[in-house]
Write an enzyme that holds these catalytic residues in place. Sequence first.
Site, PDB file in Angstrom:
ATOM      1  N   GLU A  33       0.998  -0.795  -0.099  1.00 56.46           N
ATOM      2  CA  GLU A  33      -0.130  -0.240   0.481  1.00 56.46           C
ATOM      3  C   GLU A  33       0.759   1.394  -0.109  1.00 56.46           C
ATOM      4  OE1 GLU A  33       0.773  -1.525   3.757  1.00 56.46           O
ATOM      5  OE2 GLU A  33      -0.402  -2.438   2.445  1.00 56.46           O
ATOM      6  N   ASP A  73      17.513  19.044 -31.864  1.00 57.09           N
ATOM      7  CA  ASP A  73      17.976  20.002 -32.735  1.00 57.09           C
ATOM      8  C   ASP A  73      19.587  20.351 -32.457  1.00 57.09           C
ATOM      9  OD1 ASP A  73      15.826  21.022 -33.658  1.00 57.09           O
ATOM     10  OD2 ASP A  73      14.935  21.694 -31.619  1.00 57.09           O
ATOM     11  N   ASP A  91      11.726  23.567 -30.224  1.00 58.12           N
ATOM     12  CA  ASP A  91      11.417  25.686 -29.093  1.00 58.12           C
ATOM     13  C   ASP A  91      10.630  26.813 -30.202  1.00 58.12           C
ATOM     14  OD1 ASP A  91      13.173  26.008 -31.765  1.00 58.12           O
ATOM     15  OD2 ASP A  91      15.422  26.599 -30.805  1.00 58.12           O
ATOM     16  N   ASP A 124       6.468  23.801 -33.296  1.00 56.15           N
ATOM     17  CA  ASP A 124       7.220  22.066 -32.577  1.00 56.15           C
ATOM     18  C   ASP A 124       6.364  21.570 -31.714  1.00 56.15           C
ATOM     19  OD1 ASP A 124       9.640  22.431 -34.344  1.00 56.15           O
ATOM     20  OD2 ASP A 124      10.588  23.812 -32.895  1.00 56.15           O
ATOM     21  N   ASP A 153       8.850  -2.714   7.026  1.00 54.44           N
ATOM     22  CA  ASP A 153       8.418  -2.464   5.379  1.00 54.44           C
ATOM     23  C   ASP A 153       8.185  -0.498   5.324  1.00 54.44           C
ATOM     24  OD1 ASP A 153       8.478  -5.531   5.120  1.00 54.44           O
ATOM     25  OD2 ASP A 153       6.332  -5.608   4.304  1.00 54.44           O
TER      26      ASP A 153
END
Length: 698
Positions: free
Chosen positions: A89, A131, A436, A440, A534
């Site tokens: 959980e 690019d 940019d 795009d 745990d």
Amino acid sequence: VFGRAQAVVTSTGMNTEFGKIAGAVQAMDEKKTPLSIKLDVFAKKLGIIIVGLCGIIFLLEIVEHGAGIEAVIEGFMTAIALAVSAVPEALPALVIVTLALGARDLAGRNAIIRRLASAETLGSTTVICADKTGTLSRGEMTVRKLYINNQIVDVSGIGYEPKGEFHASNLLINPQEDMHLTLLLRIGALCNDSNYDGKTIRGDSTEGALIVVAVKAQMNESVLRAQYPRVDELPFSSERKLMTTIHSTPKGRKIAYVKGAPEVIIKKCIHIIEDNTVNKFTADKKNEVLKNNESLASQAFRMLGMAYKDLPDNLQDFTEKIVENNLVFVGLEAMIDPPREEAAKAIAMCKQAGIRNVMITGDHKLTAMAIAKELGMMDDEHNIALTGAELEKLSDEEYDKIVDDVVVYARVSPMHKLKIVEALKKKGEIVAMTGDGVNDAPALKRADIGVAMGITGTDVSKEAADMILADDNYATLVNAVEGGRSIYDNIRKYIRFLLSCNFDELLVIGAWTIAGFPLPLLPIQILFINLVTDGPPAIALSVDPPAKDVMKRPPRNPKAGIFHGMFVFMLVSFLVQSAGSSICFAYGMFILNDYTKATTMTFLQVAFFELFVLWNCRSETQSVWRLGRDNLKNKFFVLSVVACFIFTLCLPYIPILSSAFHIVPLTITELGLVLSLSSLGLFILPELLFGKKFLRWT
């Protein structure tokens, strides 16, 4: 949009063309990350298994103790406690914490994560499309060579410094004494929308380089613009690959200055200046200029051609058809945007990590290929470079056949990026795409990881992106991929630990209950193990530092499940822990004839085993014995394990707590047996068990 104009506003906001692009991006379906898909599948399978096993144990309790109300309640409580123990959980919280901490770390490296789940998706990236300008390169164009009069003129100087010399055949020349050279530089400086203040460029870096080289020749930008005032212009467009400005000369004549892609300029020229004389531009001369252009482009230079045209004094309609034809060719300017040193190192790191690098640029094909070779991207004979025009001619089927071999896309427009992304995703790749501009945005949204530029990026591109590079640097993107892999590794560590340790309680309780014995573990003990052993130690795994080999491994298979390769490790851990728990319970029941001591020993063995095996859940290739000093790098992990161990060890010896958990103090012999069986967790070695197949589907 380029150029100057007076405009009538006809629409604003979302009704503009930019707004329509933004709207189209927003309308795209939100993509699910690979992690969320895998966690959904994992949760469904785990839920079915746990409900089934807990249901069986509940029925066994009823069969053993009858169907009375007390027996039903006790059986139900046991089943619920086991379900709580088996269900991880804390996993959703841990995933969020791990992603948040990872995103914070990436932000410190100039990679700003806009969508939290994308931090992990970075780690599964198989292809990075970047690019060239400003990302793979510095973004500081410098004119290094000029081509006039069938000769190359070398220009010295670095970046935007206004100092430099001109040499032809190793001889220093004075540009002011060469009318041809002066004309070439004047065209570059005036057919230009950027500004230079002596130190920095305001505007496009390519145009800025043209102004700087003119300043090196003692040509003042302000004086030139005063002497040759601009009358009109035909702004640059990616379709025409040209820009034209019309000026008045000091003699009152009109002249058009044109710059653009050399191959386009040359086609539109019918004359050429040679030795200050205008001659016919023959096919042979055109081929010679093109050959020199290709030679320079193959050396990674970005090439621009310069031309002019004398216009009639009474001409008022400056159209493309009239102005941009029958030009006089003047020469070429060759500039270079040097690759970033860190980009070459990042690309080499990507190759080690099995990530393919793809360059996207508007430059000439030969220029792009030269830069790609310098960066180490084109080192295979099967590598291909494609231009936008070549890409458009290919059918989808033809493109699909070669898309895996293409590493350079030259002379492409933003809309080509969307086609590239879709083709790669169709091949099953996890794609990171940089961009940019406004255009795009669709490609950034469609990519698995859209990466916008923090410095040069538009607001629309940043809105569409999953991540923003604050420094526009390719190396930052690769560092972010490394961080993404580390995040995914840490999530897998937690899942591996929980599944290795949580199911033994189901087996131990189920087996002993079937055999007719009372519960080896009480509900409150199960909950303590679930919350304490745990809890903090397992959560501490989320801040484990990256493994040394994290960028030397190939990308994980996108189709592989989240616990792929760890089944044998979990199975061995599960069986060893179950055997240890059963031995402790049997020792208490049959040797000591004491049920309370039996549950105490079983409880401590389970808790300690989990704290021991946890050390072997930190790597898939190295056990605790091989990690050496690296075991201590995560101080939060070490402290939480030690603290939980001491606290659990003290429980039986603190009266109020021992009473609450129904446990009793143990003798040295009994405690020694518990610790001996628990310490077997240190010998569940991942290097021997990981990646092994027990059954075909594991």
